[in-house]
Design an enzyme around this catalytic site. Structure first.
Site, mmCIF file in Angstrom:
data_model
loop_
_atom_site.group_PDB
_atom_site.id
_atom_site.type_symbol
_atom_site.label_atom_id
_atom_site.label_comp_id
_atom_site.label_asym_id
_atom_site.label_seq_id
_atom_site.Cartn_x
_atom_site.Cartn_y
_atom_site.Cartn_z
ATOM 1 N N VAL A 49 -30.490 -3.482 -14.821
ATOM 2 C CA VAL A 49 -30.921 -2.240 -14.175
ATOM 3 C C VAL A 49 -30.068 -1.904 -12.947
ATOM 4 O O VAL A 49 -29.747 -0.728 -12.697
ATOM 5 C CB VAL A 49 -32.444 -2.310 -13.825
ATOM 6 C CG1 VAL A 49 -32.759 -3.471 -12.909
ATOM 7 C CG2 VAL A 49 -32.925 -1.012 -13.216
ATOM 8 N N CYS A 79 -17.152 -16.289 -9.142
ATOM 9 C CA CYS A 79 -16.996 -15.176 -10.087
ATOM 10 C C CYS A 79 -16.600 -13.907 -9.323
ATOM 11 O O CYS A 79 -15.734 -13.156 -9.767
ATOM 12 C CB CYS A 79 -18.297 -14.965 -10.864
ATOM 13 S SG CYS A 79 -18.180 -13.658 -12.089
ATOM 14 N N ALA A 136 -18.806 -1.737 -13.112
ATOM 15 C CA ALA A 136 -19.021 -2.998 -13.827
ATOM 16 C C ALA A 136 -20.475 -3.050 -14.253
ATOM 17 O O ALA A 136 -21.372 -3.166 -13.412
ATOM 18 C CB ALA A 136 -18.689 -4.178 -12.924
ATOM 19 N N MET A 137 -20.728 -2.923 -15.572
ATOM 20 C CA MET A 137 -22.100 -2.802 -16.078
ATOM 21 C C MET A 137 -22.512 -4.037 -16.864
ATOM 22 O O MET A 137 -21.992 -4.299 -17.945
ATOM 23 C CB MET A 137 -22.217 -1.536 -16.948
ATOM 24 C CG MET A 137 -21.862 -0.272 -16.151
ATOM 25 S SD MET A 137 -21.993 1.247 -17.105
ATOM 26 C CE MET A 137 -23.773 1.408 -17.281
ATOM 27 N N CYS A 171 -25.470 -18.070 -15.042
ATOM 28 C CA CYS A 171 -25.490 -17.342 -16.308
ATOM 29 C C CYS A 171 -24.977 -18.147 -17.490
ATOM 30 O O CYS A 171 -25.346 -17.892 -18.614
ATOM 31 C CB CYS A 171 -24.752 -16.017 -16.174
ATOM 32 S SG CYS A 171 -22.958 -16.155 -16.012
ATOM 33 N N GLY A 191 -23.533 -3.473 -8.999
ATOM 34 C CA GLY A 191 -24.941 -3.364 -8.604
ATOM 35 C C GLY A 191 -25.330 -4.431 -7.605
ATOM 36 O O GLY A 191 -26.519 -4.742 -7.473
ATOM 37 N N GLY A 201 -25.476 -4.652 -18.092
ATOM 38 C CA GLY A 201 -26.571 -4.441 -19.036
ATOM 39 C C GLY A 201 -27.904 -4.536 -18.317
ATOM 40 O O GLY A 201 -28.961 -4.395 -18.921
HETATM 41 N N1 LIG Z 1 -21.045 -9.167 -17.737
HETATM 42 C C1 LIG Z 1 -20.860 -8.252 -16.786
HETATM 43 N N2 LIG Z 1 -20.130 -7.142 -17.021
HETATM 44 C C2 LIG Z 1 -19.909 -6.212 -16.083
HETATM 45 N N3 LIG Z 1 -20.408 -6.308 -14.846
HETATM 46 C C3 LIG Z 1 -21.129 -7.383 -14.538
HETATM 47 C C4 LIG Z 1 -21.425 -8.404 -15.482
HETATM 48 N N4 LIG Z 1 -22.179 -9.346 -14.870
HETATM 49 C C5 LIG Z 1 -22.384 -8.911 -13.617
HETATM 50 N N5 LIG Z 1 -21.759 -7.738 -13.388
HETATM 51 C C6 LIG Z 1 -21.705 -6.927 -12.145
HETATM 52 O O1 LIG Z 1 -21.987 -7.755 -11.026
HETATM 53 C C7 LIG Z 1 -23.170 -7.304 -10.378
HETATM 54 C C8 LIG Z 1 -23.957 -8.470 -9.811
HETATM 55 O O2 LIG Z 1 -24.191 -9.396 -10.834
HETATM 56 P P1 LIG Z 1 -25.558 -10.207 -10.917
HETATM 57 O O3 LIG Z 1 -25.392 -11.201 -12.004
HETATM 58 O O4 LIG Z 1 -25.935 -10.624 -9.571
HETATM 59 O O5 LIG Z 1 -26.491 -9.062 -11.485
HETATM 60 P P2 LIG Z 1 -27.874 -8.453 -11.102
HETATM 61 O O6 LIG Z 1 -28.114 -8.405 -9.624
HETATM 62 O O7 LIG Z 1 -28.905 -9.073 -11.964
HETATM 63 O O8 LIG Z 1 -27.553 -6.935 -11.536
HETATM 64 P P3 LIG Z 1 -27.856 -6.230 -12.896
HETATM 65 O O9 LIG Z 1 -29.305 -5.795 -12.794
HETATM 66 O O10 LIG Z 1 -26.908 -5.084 -12.945
HETATM 67 O O11 LIG Z 1 -27.628 -7.259 -13.990
HETATM 68 C C9 LIG Z 1 -23.910 -6.486 -11.416
HETATM 69 O O12 LIG Z 1 -24.772 -5.561 -10.822
HETATM 70 C C10 LIG Z 1 -22.763 -5.840 -12.152
HETATM 71 O O13 LIG Z 1 -22.256 -4.713 -11.471
#
Ligand SMILES: Nc1ncnc2c1ncn2[C@@H]1O[C@H](COP(=O)(O)OP(=O)(O)OP(=O)(O)O)[C@@H](O)[C@H]1O
Length: 357
Positions: free
Chosen positions: A11, A101, A6-7, A197, A125, A9
């Protein structure tokens, strides 16, 4: 294993996907489009699932060398997360949408679709760890406690934990950024996402007022005496002191705090600091991340805020409600937040706080 990464966008998920590939898994990257109309929820705020975020995710997948797809889950996200968020506020509670979520989208809709397509699990992540023990796969805090996200993952069932892969749980954020640089990922220095978000940064109250209305109502003391007026009861938070605009000061000039939000009578109740003290909490919608909690009282720790401390307590589950008695009272606890139980760094389970005393 065959895995969906699940990416977002960002890091973290880019490095998580890269690590999963390096560990020998067969990985495809998926970005979730969570809002069919980003402007509907957000005006100019940075958050997940803007067009730029999906481009960043695609570029990261290219660098890692994995196939990349966009899955439209806007409807599921709206129904399961945004609607729940609004309904909870309308009921006078303070919800945590990231937790919903994870419960309804990332490890439900996404994991279900992944399994139906023949994949074994979902890589994210998130900063958390899993361990295999005699009782199966268990969920644990990340090594980097400042980034630990086990609180918002505490709604995962044993079956969902089975399908969850968290490659970042043993690394600090600083090292993840260095690793991203070394891997040539353009998102290495992309800022972390903050706040909710789908809500413009710093304007939770305005966003709620636009959707739930701003009906004026009384602010009362604990005797029911009106001492001010509010513009939308749900824009207040338990424990809030600033911005109350009270017209009647206390006799000794001591401050007042929001104690309770009563949506039916559209009333905000305020009182003294000591009246915020909570010794017992009860939670509904209990979920166990391992063996179920029983009605036999047990010792452990409960965490009631995403980045709060774990507080010593005794707890039990009567089949409907999870009850925790704190060793030391806590000031200001909002209903709607999760009460997450820990045994050391293992997540035992969680429930949504519905009563405090
Ligand atoms: N729109 C999305 N599409 C796919 N995967 C998502 C999306 N939003 C979040 N994720 C997944 O959920 C994880 C945790 O989300 P979170 O919003 O806490 O992101 P984060 O810790 O800022 O990580 P990242 O640096 O990857 O954005 C992310 O690392 C990613 O794997």
């Amino acid at each position: 294993m065959k895995l969906i990464a699940a990416m977002s966008g960002g890091v973290d998920s880019a490095v998580a996907a890269a690590r999963a590939v390096e560990a020998g898994h067969d990985v495809i990257g998926v970005h979730l489009a969570l809002s069919s109309n980003p402007q509907k929820y957000r005006s100019g705020a940075r958050g997940c699932c803007t067009i730029e975020d999906s481009h960043d995710a695609r570029r990261a997948a290219d660098v890692i060398g994995i196939p990349f797809y966009i899955w439209d889950m806007a409807e599921e996200f709206h129904d399961g997360v945004v609607e729940d968020f609004l309904a909870e506020y309308a009921a006078g509670r303070t919800p945590n949408p990231c937790l919903r979520c994870n419960e309804k989208i990332k490890f439900a809709a996404v994991l279900d679709r992944a399994r139906a397509m023949g994949f074994d699990g979902v890589v994210t992540g998130h900063y958390a760890r899993t361990q295999i023990s005699d009782s199966g796969k268990t969920l644990h805090r990340a090594v980097d406690h400042s980034k630990d996200q086990s609180y918002v993952l505490s709604v995962l069932t044993v079956e969902q934990i089975e399908g969850a892969i968290f490659p970042l749980g043993d690394t600090t954020k600083v090292d993840i950024r260095k690793e991203a640089e070394a891997r040539g990922l353009a998102v290495a220095q992309k800022p972390d996402s903050h706040d909710i978000c789908f809500v413009p940064s710093g304007d939770n109250a305005g966003w709620l007022r636009d959707r739930l209305g701003s009906e004026v109502g009384p602010i009362v003391d604990q005797d029911g005496v009106k001492i001010g007026e509010h513009k939308g009861a749900y824009t207040y938070t338990i424990g809030q002191r600033k911005g109350l605009g009270l017209t009647v000061p206390t006799a000794d000039g001591s401050p007042r705090f929001v104690l309770k939000i009563e949506p039916v009578s559209n009333t905000v109740v305020v009182g003294a600091r000591e009246d915020l003290a909570v010794s017992t909490m009860r939670g509904e919608r209990a979920v166990w991340c391992g063996p179920a909690v029983t009605d036999k009282p047990q010792r452990g720790f409960v965490q009631v805020r995403a980045h709060g401390a774990a507080l010593p307590c005794s707890y039990f589950f009567d089949g409907t409600l999870l009850t925790a008695h704190l060793d030391e009272p806590l000031l200001g606890l909002a209903t709607g937040q999760a009460m997450v139980l820990y045994d050391g760094d293992r997540v035992v389970g969680s429930a949504t706080i519905c009563e405090t005393e």
